[in-house]
Design an enzyme around this catalytic site. Structure first.
Site, mmCIF file in Angstrom:
data_model
loop_
_atom_site.group_PDB
_atom_site.id
_atom_site.type_symbol
_atom_site.label_atom_id
_atom_site.label_comp_id
_atom_site.label_asym_id
_atom_site.label_seq_id
_atom_site.Cartn_x
_atom_site.Cartn_y
_atom_site.Cartn_z
ATOM 1 N N PHE A 67 0.212 16.684 3.338
ATOM 2 C CA PHE A 67 -0.301 16.020 2.143
ATOM 3 C C PHE A 67 0.771 15.969 1.056
ATOM 4 C CE2 PHE A 67 -2.598 15.477 -1.795
ATOM 5 C CZ PHE A 67 -3.483 14.467 -1.462
ATOM 6 N N ARG A 92 0.227 11.484 -10.095
ATOM 7 C CA ARG A 92 0.748 10.149 -9.757
ATOM 8 C C ARG A 92 2.028 9.824 -10.510
ATOM 9 N NH1 ARG A 92 -3.222 7.444 -6.880
ATOM 10 N NH2 ARG A 92 -5.386 7.846 -7.481
ATOM 11 N N GLU A 119 0.847 -1.199 0.000
ATOM 12 C CA GLU A 119 0.000 0.000 0.000
ATOM 13 C C GLU A 119 0.883 1.250 0.000
ATOM 14 O OE1 GLU A 119 -2.421 1.621 -0.716
ATOM 15 O OE2 GLU A 119 -3.915 1.881 0.871
ATOM 16 N N ASP A 120 0.343 2.335 -0.504
ATOM 17 C CA ASP A 120 1.131 3.566 -0.592
ATOM 18 C C ASP A 120 1.285 4.275 0.748
ATOM 19 O OD1 ASP A 120 -1.547 4.388 -0.384
ATOM 20 O OD2 ASP A 120 -1.516 5.610 -2.202
ATOM 21 N N ASP A 173 -2.252 6.468 6.890
ATOM 22 C CA ASP A 173 -2.490 7.815 7.424
ATOM 23 C C ASP A 173 -3.166 7.634 8.796
ATOM 24 O OD1 ASP A 173 -2.821 10.590 7.531
ATOM 25 O OD2 ASP A 173 -4.563 10.596 6.242
HETATM 26 P P1 5GP Z 1 -6.115 6.110 6.104
HETATM 27 O O1 5GP Z 1 -7.267 5.177 5.896
HETATM 28 O O2 5GP Z 1 -4.910 5.437 6.690
HETATM 29 O O3 5GP Z 1 -6.514 7.323 6.892
HETATM 30 O O4 5GP Z 1 -5.757 6.706 4.696
HETATM 31 C C1 5GP Z 1 -4.995 5.987 3.805
HETATM 32 C C2 5GP Z 1 -5.250 6.473 2.397
HETATM 33 O O5 5GP Z 1 -5.423 7.897 2.355
HETATM 34 C C3 5GP Z 1 -4.059 6.160 1.528
HETATM 35 O O6 5GP Z 1 -4.221 4.929 0.889
HETATM 36 C C4 5GP Z 1 -4.043 7.307 0.561
HETATM 37 O O7 5GP Z 1 -4.803 6.959 -0.570
HETATM 38 C C5 5GP Z 1 -4.730 8.433 1.258
HETATM 39 N N1 5GP Z 1 -3.742 9.420 1.742
HETATM 40 C C6 5GP Z 1 -3.380 9.685 3.013
HETATM 41 N N2 5GP Z 1 -2.456 10.641 3.083
HETATM 42 C C7 5GP Z 1 -2.210 11.011 1.805
HETATM 43 C C8 5GP Z 1 -1.323 11.987 1.212
HETATM 44 O O8 5GP Z 1 -0.560 12.718 1.864
HETATM 45 N N3 5GP Z 1 -1.353 12.079 -0.155
HETATM 46 C C9 5GP Z 1 -2.176 11.310 -0.924
HETATM 47 N N4 5GP Z 1 -2.120 11.471 -2.233
HETATM 48 N N5 5GP Z 1 -3.015 10.383 -0.390
HETATM 49 C C10 5GP Z 1 -3.020 10.242 0.952
HETATM 50 MG MG MG Z 2 -4.985 4.681 -1.156
#
Ligand code: 5GP
Ligand code: MG
Length: 178
Positions: free
Chosen positions: A155, A168, A102-103, A106
Site C-alpha cells: 500500500f 495526497r 488513473e492513479d 490494483d
Molecule cells: P482496483 O479496482 O484495481 O482493485 O483498485 C484500484 C483503486 O484502488 C485505485 O484507483 C486506488 O484508488 C486504490 N488503490 C489500490 N492500491 C492502492 C494503494 O497502494 N494506495 C492507495 N492510496 N490506493 C490504492
Molecule cells: Mg482510485
C-alpha cells in the site's frame, strides 16, 4: 530513512518524485506521438490522479480536451455484487478517442468496469494511462496502454494517493511499513 505517520500508521519513502517524473516523461513521449491528430479527450479520475494528470498532461504535446470524473462503487444487484457509478461525465464520449488517466491498477476491477462503461457509451478508441500497476494483485482483464511504473503489492501514499483521505499532497511515494 524518511518516514511519515498518518493516523498512527508509519510509511517510509520508497520512490522519490524525480523517479516518478522520469517514468512520466517516458510515457508522455509515447503518448505525444500516438495521440497526434487524434483530438483526444483525456478523462482524469479524481481524486487520486490529480497530481499524475497535471504532470502527465503538461508533457503531452497534443492539444486535447481535459475533463475530470469521479467514480463511486455501491452495492448493486448484478452478479458481481457491486456497480461502478461514473460522476461528472458531461462530455460526449460517442465517437471520441478517449484516454483515461488513473492513479493505480490494483486488482483491475475498477478499470475493467470503467472501460466497459466508456465502450458502451461508444468511445471510438479507448486508451488507458496509469501511474502505477501492481502486477501481483491483478485479477481482472484490463486495458493498460501506458503504464508509468510497476510496483510491488504494497500500500502506497503520496503523489495524489491517500490513506483514509490523507497524504495526497506528499511529493514522493511512501510505502506502508509492516
Ligand atoms: P482496483 O479496482 O484495481 O482493485 O483498485 C484500484 C483503486 O484502488 C485505485 O484507483 C486506488 O484508488 C486504490 N488503490 C489500490 N492500491 C492502492 C494503494 O497502494 N494506495 C492507495 N492510496 N490506493 C490504492
Ligand atoms: Mg482510485
Amino acid at each position: 530513512m524518511k518516514t511519515v505517520t498518518i493516523k498512527g500508521r508509519r510509511f517510509r519513502l520508497t520512490l522519490p518524485e524525480s523517479e516518478i517524473l522520469q517514468a512520466v516523461d517516458r510515457i508522455a513521449g509515447r503518448m505525444s506521438e500516438e495521440l497526434a491528430d487524434k483530438n483526444p479527450l483525456f478523462l482524469a479520475i479524481l481524486n487520486g490522479s490529480f497530481v499524475f494528470a497535471a504532470d502527465l498532461l503538461r508533457r503531452i504535446d497534443v492539444a486535447g480536451q481535459v475533463s475530470f470524473i469521479r467514480l463511486s462503487s455501491y452495492s448493486g444487484t448484478d452478479s458481481s455484487g457491486d456497480v461502478l457509478k461514473v460522476i461528472g461525465l458531461t462530455e460526449q464520449v460517442n465517437g471520441r478517442n478517449v484516454v483515461v488517466i488513473e492513479d493505480m491498477i490494483d486488482s483491475g476491477l475498477t478499470m475493467n468496469r470503467l472501460t466497459a462503461h466508456l465502450s458502451a457509451l461508444g468511445a471510438a478508441d479507448l486508451k488507458v494511462a496509469v501511474l502505477f500497476m501492481k502486477p501481483e494483485a491483478l485479477r481482472y482483464d484490463v486495458k493498460a496502454d501506458y503504464v508509468a511504473l510497476s510496483i510491488p503489492n504494497d500500500f502506497v501514499v503520496g503523489y495524489g494517493l491517500d490513506y483514509d483521505g490523507y497524504g495526497r499532497n506528499l511529493r514522493d511515494i511512501y510505502t506502508l511499513m509492516p
